[in-house]
Design a protein around this motif. Structure first.
Motif, PDB file in Angstrom:
ATOM      1  N   SER A  76      67.264 117.394  45.207  1.00  0.00           N
ATOM      2  CA  SER A  76      67.197 118.394  44.283  1.00  0.00           C
ATOM      3  C   SER A  76      68.313 117.945  43.273  1.00  0.00           C
ATOM      4  O   SER A  76      68.007 118.610  41.964  1.00  0.00           O
ATOM      5  CB  SER A  76      68.067 119.487  45.127  1.00  0.00           C
ATOM      6  OG  SER A  76      68.537 120.493  44.354  1.00  0.00           O
ATOM      7  N   ILE A  77      69.452 117.352  43.334  1.00  0.00           N
ATOM      8  CA  ILE A  77      70.234 116.589  42.128  1.00  0.00           C
ATOM      9  C   ILE A  77      69.360 116.019  41.205  1.00  0.00           C
ATOM     10  O   ILE A  77      69.537 116.146  40.107  1.00  0.00           O
ATOM     11  CB  ILE A  77      71.315 116.111  42.583  1.00  0.00           C
ATOM     12  CG1 ILE A  77      72.443 117.080  43.354  1.00  0.00           C
ATOM     13  CG2 ILE A  77      72.010 115.347  41.393  1.00  0.00           C
ATOM     14  CD1 ILE A  77      73.481 116.314  44.277  1.00  0.00           C
ATOM     15  N   ASN A  78      68.588 114.978  41.800  1.00  0.00           N
ATOM     16  CA  ASN A  78      67.749 114.331  40.967  1.00  0.00           C
ATOM     17  C   ASN A  78      66.817 114.854  39.946  1.00  0.00           C
ATOM     18  O   ASN A  78      66.692 114.524  38.834  1.00  0.00           O
ATOM     19  CB  ASN A  78      67.083 113.319  41.719  1.00  0.00           C
ATOM     20  CG  ASN A  78      67.837 112.098  42.384  1.00  0.00           C
ATOM     21  OD1 ASN A  78      69.159 111.942  41.994  1.00  0.00           O
ATOM     22  ND2 ASN A  78      67.543 111.570  43.338  1.00  0.00           N
ATOM     23  N   GLU A  79      66.214 115.710  40.724  1.00  0.00           N
ATOM     24  CA  GLU A  79      65.166 116.667  39.743  1.00  0.00           C
ATOM     25  C   GLU A  79      65.979 117.456  38.774  1.00  0.00           C
ATOM     26  O   GLU A  79      65.482 117.632  37.603  1.00  0.00           O
ATOM     27  CB  GLU A  79      64.425 117.664  40.855  1.00  0.00           C
ATOM     28  CG  GLU A  79      63.412 116.935  41.641  1.00  0.00           C
ATOM     29  CD  GLU A  79      62.679 117.802  42.595  1.00  0.00           C
ATOM     30  OE1 GLU A  79      62.700 119.173  42.635  1.00  0.00           O
ATOM     31  OE2 GLU A  79      61.972 117.325  43.404  1.00  0.00           O
ATOM     32  N   ALA A  80      67.027 118.111  39.194  1.00  0.00           N
ATOM     33  CA  ALA A  80      67.722 118.818  38.156  1.00  0.00           C
ATOM     34  C   ALA A  80      67.936 118.126  36.953  1.00  0.00           C
ATOM     35  O   ALA A  80      68.201 118.398  35.690  1.00  0.00           O
ATOM     36  CB  ALA A  80      68.991 119.701  38.738  1.00  0.00           C
ATOM     37  N   VAL A  81      68.743 116.788  37.221  1.00  0.00           N
ATOM     38  CA  VAL A  81      69.226 115.931  36.005  1.00  0.00           C
ATOM     39  C   VAL A  81      67.981 115.410  35.274  1.00  0.00           C
ATOM     40  O   VAL A  81      67.988 115.470  33.982  1.00  0.00           O
ATOM     41  CB  VAL A  81      70.045 114.818  36.794  1.00  0.00           C
ATOM     42  CG1 VAL A  81      70.261 113.700  35.585  1.00  0.00           C
ATOM     43  CG2 VAL A  81      71.230 114.993  37.505  1.00  0.00           C
ATOM     44  N   ASP A  82      67.014 114.984  35.911  1.00  0.00           N
ATOM     45  CA  ASP A  82      65.618 114.855  35.259  1.00  0.00           C
ATOM     46  C   ASP A  82      65.227 115.795  34.170  1.00  0.00           C
ATOM     47  O   ASP A  82      64.738 115.574  33.050  1.00  0.00           O
ATOM     48  CB  ASP A  82      64.438 114.125  35.961  1.00  0.00           C
ATOM     49  CG  ASP A  82      64.847 113.215  36.531  1.00  0.00           C
ATOM     50  OD1 ASP A  82      65.842 112.181  36.538  1.00  0.00           O
ATOM     51  OD2 ASP A  82      64.245 112.886  37.916  1.00  0.00           O
ATOM     52  N   ARG A  83      65.307 116.991  34.645  1.00  0.00           N
ATOM     53  CA  ARG A  83      65.006 118.207  33.824  1.00  0.00           C
ATOM     54  C   ARG A  83      65.790 118.451  32.751  1.00  0.00           C
ATOM     55  O   ARG A  83      65.521 118.713  31.410  1.00  0.00           O
ATOM     56  CB  ARG A  83      64.665 119.521  34.709  1.00  0.00           C
ATOM     57  CG  ARG A  83      63.636 119.462  35.765  1.00  0.00           C
ATOM     58  CD  ARG A  83      63.718 120.751  36.656  1.00  0.00           C
ATOM     59  NE  ARG A  83      62.383 120.662  37.408  1.00  0.00           N
ATOM     60  CZ  ARG A  83      62.265 121.412  38.462  1.00  0.00           C
ATOM     61  NH1 ARG A  83      63.209 122.475  38.687  1.00  0.00           N
ATOM     62  NH2 ARG A  83      61.441 121.090  39.218  1.00  0.00           N
ATOM     63  N   ILE A  84      67.185 118.132  32.922  1.00  0.00           N
ATOM     64  CA  ILE A  84      68.121 118.245  31.889  1.00  0.00           C
ATOM     65  C   ILE A  84      68.074 117.219  30.735  1.00  0.00           C
ATOM     66  O   ILE A  84      67.812 117.328  29.431  1.00  0.00           O
ATOM     67  CB  ILE A  84      69.588 118.354  32.384  1.00  0.00           C
ATOM     68  CG1 ILE A  84      70.028 119.629  33.015  1.00  0.00           C
ATOM     69  CG2 ILE A  84      70.366 117.877  31.230  1.00  0.00           C
ATOM     70  CD1 ILE A  84      70.508 120.576  32.131  1.00  0.00           C
ATOM     71  N   ILE A  85      67.544 116.062  31.178  1.00  0.00           N
ATOM     72  CA  ILE A  85      67.166 114.872  30.391  1.00  0.00           C
ATOM     73  C   ILE A  85      66.063 115.078  29.600  1.00  0.00           C
ATOM     74  O   ILE A  85      66.017 114.774  28.429  1.00  0.00           O
ATOM     75  CB  ILE A  85      67.029 113.492  31.374  1.00  0.00           C
ATOM     76  CG1 ILE A  85      68.525 113.067  32.092  1.00  0.00           C
ATOM     77  CG2 ILE A  85      66.891 112.335  30.449  1.00  0.00           C
ATOM     78  CD1 ILE A  85      69.548 112.789  30.758  1.00  0.00           C
ATOM     79  N   ASP A  86      65.164 115.597  30.143  1.00  0.00           N
ATOM     80  CA  ASP A  86      63.893 115.948  29.442  1.00  0.00           C
ATOM     81  C   ASP A  86      64.328 116.914  28.289  1.00  0.00           C
ATOM     82  O   ASP A  86      63.708 116.992  27.067  1.00  0.00           O
ATOM     83  CB  ASP A  86      62.778 116.362  30.380  1.00  0.00           C
ATOM     84  CG  ASP A  86      62.007 115.476  31.256  1.00  0.00           C
ATOM     85  OD1 ASP A  86      62.391 114.415  30.992  1.00  0.00           O
ATOM     86  OD2 ASP A  86      61.509 116.020  32.192  1.00  0.00           O
ATOM     87  N   GLN A  87      64.966 117.992  28.611  1.00  0.00           N
ATOM     88  CA  GLN A  87      65.494 118.943  27.544  1.00  0.00           C
ATOM     89  C   GLN A  87      66.259 118.361  26.498  1.00  0.00           C
ATOM     90  O   GLN A  87      66.109 118.577  25.246  1.00  0.00           O
ATOM     91  CB  GLN A  87      66.146 120.115  28.235  1.00  0.00           C
ATOM     92  CG  GLN A  87      65.214 121.018  29.002  1.00  0.00           C
ATOM     93  CD  GLN A  87      66.049 122.064  29.678  1.00  0.00           C
ATOM     94  OE1 GLN A  87      66.917 122.867  28.954  1.00  0.00           O
ATOM     95  NE2 GLN A  87      65.857 122.312  31.050  1.00  0.00           N
ATOM     96  N   LEU A  88      67.120 117.378  26.886  1.00  0.00           N
ATOM     97  CA  LEU A  88      68.098 116.492  25.816  1.00  0.00           C
ATOM     98  C   LEU A  88      67.239 116.008  24.962  1.00  0.00           C
ATOM     99  O   LEU A  88      67.657 115.621  23.754  1.00  0.00           O
ATOM    100  CB  LEU A  88      69.083 115.847  26.698  1.00  0.00           C
ATOM    101  CG  LEU A  88      70.161 116.573  27.254  1.00  0.00           C
ATOM    102  CD1 LEU A  88      71.092 115.804  27.919  1.00  0.00           C
ATOM    103  CD2 LEU A  88      71.076 117.487  26.276  1.00  0.00           C
ATOM    104  N   ARG A  89      66.094 115.219  25.439  1.00  0.00           N
ATOM    105  CA  ARG A  89      65.361 114.279  24.485  1.00  0.00           C
ATOM    106  C   ARG A  89      64.681 115.323  23.597  1.00  0.00           C
ATOM    107  O   ARG A  89      64.635 114.618  22.412  1.00  0.00           O
ATOM    108  CB  ARG A  89      64.341 113.743  25.380  1.00  0.00           C
ATOM    109  CG  ARG A  89      64.922 112.476  26.151  1.00  0.00           C
ATOM    110  CD  ARG A  89      63.877 111.810  26.870  1.00  0.00           C
ATOM    111  NE  ARG A  89      64.461 110.566  27.709  1.00  0.00           N
ATOM    112  CZ  ARG A  89      64.022 110.330  28.954  1.00  0.00           C
ATOM    113  NH1 ARG A  89      63.232 111.360  29.616  1.00  0.00           N
ATOM    114  NH2 ARG A  89      64.987 109.393  29.821  1.00  0.00           N
ATOM    115  N   ARG A  90      64.026 116.435  23.881  1.00  0.00           N
ATOM    116  CA  ARG A  90      63.472 117.386  22.946  1.00  0.00           C
ATOM    117  C   ARG A  90      64.570 117.719  21.888  1.00  0.00           C
ATOM    118  O   ARG A  90      64.398 117.959  20.704  1.00  0.00           O
ATOM    119  CB  ARG A  90      63.004 118.329  23.820  1.00  0.00           C
ATOM    120  CG  ARG A  90      61.685 118.443  24.442  1.00  0.00           C
ATOM    121  CD  ARG A  90      61.138 119.507  24.857  1.00  0.00           C
ATOM    122  NE  ARG A  90      60.663 119.309  26.292  1.00  0.00           N
ATOM    123  CZ  ARG A  90      61.114 120.162  27.495  1.00  0.00           C
ATOM    124  NH1 ARG A  90      61.855 121.212  27.238  1.00  0.00           N
ATOM    125  NH2 ARG A  90      60.621 119.780  28.527  1.00  0.00           N
TER     126      ARG A  90
END
Length: 97
Positions: A76-90
């Protein structure tokens, strides 16, 4: 980077906290974020699943939020962090243009 984790309906764990710390270290690559991360880890006994919610403030953009559900707290933590990273890249591409 400072962080706050709110534990709801589950026990605080040092192993999970250190895993979270290692994951949010990836946020430091982005210079346009404010250095405060708020997270909430919730256990739902009915579904036997964990939900992780992360809030992160971005300069001139507001707050970025991500949520992930999994049967394992680390996933759950890994998926949430990955989603934040995707948004930060945008957001980073918007700052570069």
């Amino acid at each position: 980077m400072t962080y706050t984790i709110r534990w709801k309906d589950c026990q605080k764990s040092n192993a999970v906290t250190s895993h979270f710390e290692s994951k949010i270290a990836r946020f430091e690559d982005f210079r346009f974020i404010l250095p405060e991360v708020k997270a909430e880890i919730v256990y739902y006994p009915k579904n036997q699943s964990f939900t992780t919610r992360i809030n992160l403030k971005v300069v001139k953009k507001g707050t970025i939020r991500a949520e992930a559900n999994a049967h394992d707290v680390l996933t759950s933590i890994n998926e949430a962090v990955d989603r934040i990273i995707d948004q930060l890249r945008r957001v980073k591409t918007q700052y570069e243009n």
